[in-house]
Design an enzyme around this catalytic site. Structure first.
Site, short mmCIF file in Angstrom:
data_model
loop_
_atom_site.label_atom_id
_atom_site.label_comp_id
_atom_site.label_asym_id
_atom_site.label_seq_id
_atom_site.Cartn_x
_atom_site.Cartn_y
_atom_site.Cartn_z
N HIS A 52 -20.93 -10.37 -5.79
CA HIS A 52 -19.87 -9.43 -6.13
C HIS A 52 -18.45 -9.88 -5.74
O HIS A 52 -18.42 -10.86 -4.76
CB HIS A 52 -20.08 -8.02 -5.38
CG HIS A 52 -21.18 -7.18 -5.95
ND1 HIS A 52 -21.36 -5.94 -5.64
CD2 HIS A 52 -22.24 -7.61 -6.63
CE1 HIS A 52 -22.36 -5.42 -6.28
NE2 HIS A 52 -22.98 -6.42 -6.81
N GLU A 54 -16.11 -8.61 -4.06
CA GLU A 54 -15.67 -8.55 -2.72
C GLU A 54 -16.20 -9.54 -1.80
O GLU A 54 -15.86 -9.97 -0.89
CB GLU A 54 -16.05 -7.05 -2.16
CG GLU A 54 -15.15 -5.94 -2.98
CD GLU A 54 -16.37 -5.42 -4.09
OE1 GLU A 54 -16.66 -6.23 -4.85
OE2 GLU A 54 -16.33 -4.32 -4.27
N CYS A 82 -19.03 -0.91 -3.75
CA CYS A 82 -20.23 -0.46 -3.45
C CYS A 82 -21.01 -0.29 -2.10
O CYS A 82 -20.24 -0.81 -1.13
CB CYS A 82 -21.47 -1.14 -4.30
SG CYS A 82 -21.90 -2.75 -3.58
N CYS A 85 -20.97 -3.89 -0.45
CA CYS A 85 -19.69 -4.42 -0.29
C CYS A 85 -19.23 -3.66 0.92
O CYS A 85 -18.37 -4.19 1.90
CB CYS A 85 -19.00 -4.31 -1.35
SG CYS A 85 -19.62 -5.57 -2.68
#
Length: 155
Positions: A52, A54, A82, A85
């Site tokens: 992701h 992040e 999410c 993360c």
């Protein structure tokens, strides 16, 4: 640079993800007014479900500082983090998260879960602010998914 400038860079990174066929999310880590890490969604390209935006930005920032703890840093991200993360943010000791659009299906900063900042079971608490450039981030996501639906409908 101002917070809006960092978020604009995150939006540019999100556009890079979209151009590669990835969900358009971008992230920037800032420490002492310097950008120390950037990332955009790459799970398809990297064949890695943890890639992701992040996580990519946090990894780059940790390498830049030579430390897995990013105490005193701020993460700017175009979409509410999410759960995965949010966990990485807490473990990295990131001081502040500023996100654009809310994630009503899996957001962990108040939309579905409230891990940032109010879960006091953690030994680190991250300040969290949402809504910076929310319209631009939302538009980018909506356009991406509309195009995806259209292309899948014709194939």
């Amino acid at each position: 640079m101002q917070p809006a400038d960092y978020m604009q860079l995150a939006l540019t990174l999100a556009e890079r993800a979209a151009a590669a066929g990835e969900v358009p999310v971008g992230a920037v880590v800032v420490y002492q007014d310097s950008i120390i890490g950037t990332g955009w969604n790459q799970p398809i390209y990297a064949q890695d479900p943890t890639a992701h935006a992040e996580i990519q930005a946090i990894r780059a920032a940790a390498r830049q500082l030579g430390n897995y703890r990013l105490t005193g840093s701020t993460l700017y991200v175009t979409l509410e983090p999410c759960v995965m993360c949010a966990g990485a943010i807490v473990h990295a000791r990131i001081a502040r998260v500023v996100y654009g659009a809310r994630q009503p299906r899996s957001g962990a900063a108040g939309s579905v879960f409230d891990l940032l900042p109010s879960d006091h079971r953690f030994n680190h608490h991250t300040e969290c602010t949402g809504g910076l450039a929310a319209a631009a981030a939302s538009d980018l996501l909506q356009t991406f998914f509309a195009q995806r639906r259209t292309s899948h409908a014709t194939t």
